[in-house]
Design an enzyme around this catalytic site. Structure first.
Site, PDB file in Angstrom:
ATOM      1  N   SER A 197       0.828  -1.211   0.000  1.00  0.00           N
ATOM      2  CA  SER A 197       0.000   0.000   0.000  1.00  0.00           C
ATOM      3  C   SER A 197       0.858   1.254   0.000  1.00  0.00           C
ATOM      4  O   SER A 197       2.022   1.224   0.376  1.00  0.00           O
ATOM      5  CB  SER A 197      -0.860   0.055   1.258  1.00  0.00           C
ATOM      6  OG  SER A 197      -1.562  -1.125   1.417  1.00  0.00           O
TER       7      SER A 197
HETATM    8  N1  SAH Z   1       0.485  -5.744   3.963  1.00  0.00           N
HETATM    9  C1  SAH Z   1       1.207  -5.999   2.741  1.00  0.00           C
HETATM   10  C2  SAH Z   1       0.423  -5.656   1.486  1.00  0.00           C
HETATM   11  C3  SAH Z   1      -0.562  -6.654   1.251  1.00  0.00           C
HETATM   12  S1  SAH Z   1      -1.279  -6.834  -0.339  1.00  0.00           S
HETATM   13  C4  SAH Z   1       2.516  -5.281   2.699  1.00  0.00           C
HETATM   14  O1  SAH Z   1       2.797  -4.494   3.606  1.00  0.00           O
HETATM   15  O2  SAH Z   1       3.262  -5.524   1.750  1.00  0.00           O
HETATM   16  C5  SAH Z   1      -2.499  -7.962   0.245  1.00  0.00           C
HETATM   17  C6  SAH Z   1      -1.974  -9.319   0.585  1.00  0.00           C
HETATM   18  O3  SAH Z   1      -3.066 -10.034   1.159  1.00  0.00           O
HETATM   19  C7  SAH Z   1      -1.518 -10.115  -0.614  1.00  0.00           C
HETATM   20  O4  SAH Z   1      -0.217 -10.558  -0.414  1.00  0.00           O
HETATM   21  C8  SAH Z   1      -2.514 -11.269  -0.687  1.00  0.00           C
HETATM   22  O5  SAH Z   1      -1.949 -12.477  -1.140  1.00  0.00           O
HETATM   23  C9  SAH Z   1      -2.941 -11.371   0.762  1.00  0.00           C
HETATM   24  N2  SAH Z   1      -4.215 -12.038   1.008  1.00  0.00           N
HETATM   25  C10 SAH Z   1      -5.396 -11.944   0.329  1.00  0.00           C
HETATM   26  N3  SAH Z   1      -6.343 -12.717   0.898  1.00  0.00           N
HETATM   27  C11 SAH Z   1      -5.751 -13.325   1.969  1.00  0.00           C
HETATM   28  C12 SAH Z   1      -6.197 -14.265   2.946  1.00  0.00           C
HETATM   29  N4  SAH Z   1      -7.432 -14.743   2.972  1.00  0.00           N
HETATM   30  N5  SAH Z   1      -5.312 -14.672   3.889  1.00  0.00           N
HETATM   31  C13 SAH Z   1      -4.035 -14.223   3.906  1.00  0.00           C
HETATM   32  N6  SAH Z   1      -3.553 -13.339   2.996  1.00  0.00           N
HETATM   33  C14 SAH Z   1      -4.402 -12.899   2.040  1.00  0.00           C
END
Ligand code: SAH
Length: 221
Positions: A69
């Protein structure tokens, strides 16, 4: 907390100061949150080709069609989570690059973070260990199930957007705890919401309009 920022170089130090000034102008008030963002070398969490843009206030790709983000949103969500006082334990759903977890690790005693894509979880683990951030525990799996064995948590942060907050997660929120999440409405628009677990109920307040990747169920290897 002393982070190993080797390789950051002077340019990124200046770029970081500029980013902090920008976040503060955009309304981030909590000095501890600003310090935490300053302390974490975001350039190590993004794809190599984009290192030079790491301290701009923009979302950046981290591989596997996912993004880290924009720093403002990371700071805003962190601030919303910590607004009424420090939290001992926080669960993050969606480790991604590990950047948000690293920011939280500066401010909380222990961070737990779950990621459904194995490769992302692995590289986040490697990077956090290289940075000697030792108060983050990672797990590969479906974050919609939370991490019952480690809960309840004082704070829960979702960095992927569900249609509804999984009930499982609310049950893992300690009394007095807060959950911050982007939630997708029927019109496809996402709203950042915060639930506070009070004695009587879960009180909901609405924060900004946001844009996150969707929360998916199940884990991918
Ligand atoms: N917080 C992260 C950005 C996340 S992008 C950072 O600082 O880089 C969102 C992430 O959520 C992705 O990697 C995606 O694979 C994950 N995601 C989506 N659905 C999910 C779920 N049900 N459980 C765990 N991770 C999930």
């Amino acid at each position: 907390m002393g982070l190993d920022v080797a390789g950051a170089g002077l340019t990124s130090q200046r770029a970081r100061d500029r980013l902090i000034a920008q976040l503060s102008q955009l309304g981030i008030r909590d000095p501890a949150v600003l310090e935490a963002v300053r302390a974490v070398p975001r350039h190590l969490f993004v794809e190599e080709a984009l290192v030079h843009r790491a301290y701009e206030n923009i979302a950046l790709p981290i591989g596997y069609r996912q993004t880290v983000s924009q720093p403002y949103i990371v700071a805003r969500m962190t601030e919303a989570l910590l607004e009424y006082g420090p939290l001992r334990t926080v669960l993050e759903v969606g480790t991604g690059s590990g950047y948000q977890a690293a920011v939280l690790a500066q401010l909380c005693e222990r961070v737990y973070s779950v990621e459904r894509i194995l490769a992302l979880s692995r590289s986040a683990r490697e990077l956090l260990s290289r940075l000697k951030i030792n108060n983050v525990s990672l797990r590969h799996g479906d974050g919609g199930e939370g991490w019952p064995a480690r809960g309840p948590f004082d704070g829960i942060l979702l960095t992927a957007a569900p249609r509804d907050i999984p009930h499982e997660l609310l049950t893992q929120l300690a009394p007095g705890g807060r959950l911050v999440a982007p939630v997708e409405g029927p019109d496809g628009r996402q709203q950042l919401v915060r639930y506070t677990h009070t004695e009587e109920a879960y009180v909901r307040d609405l924060l900004d309009t946001v844009c996150f990747v969707p929360m998916l169920s199940g884990a991918e290897s």
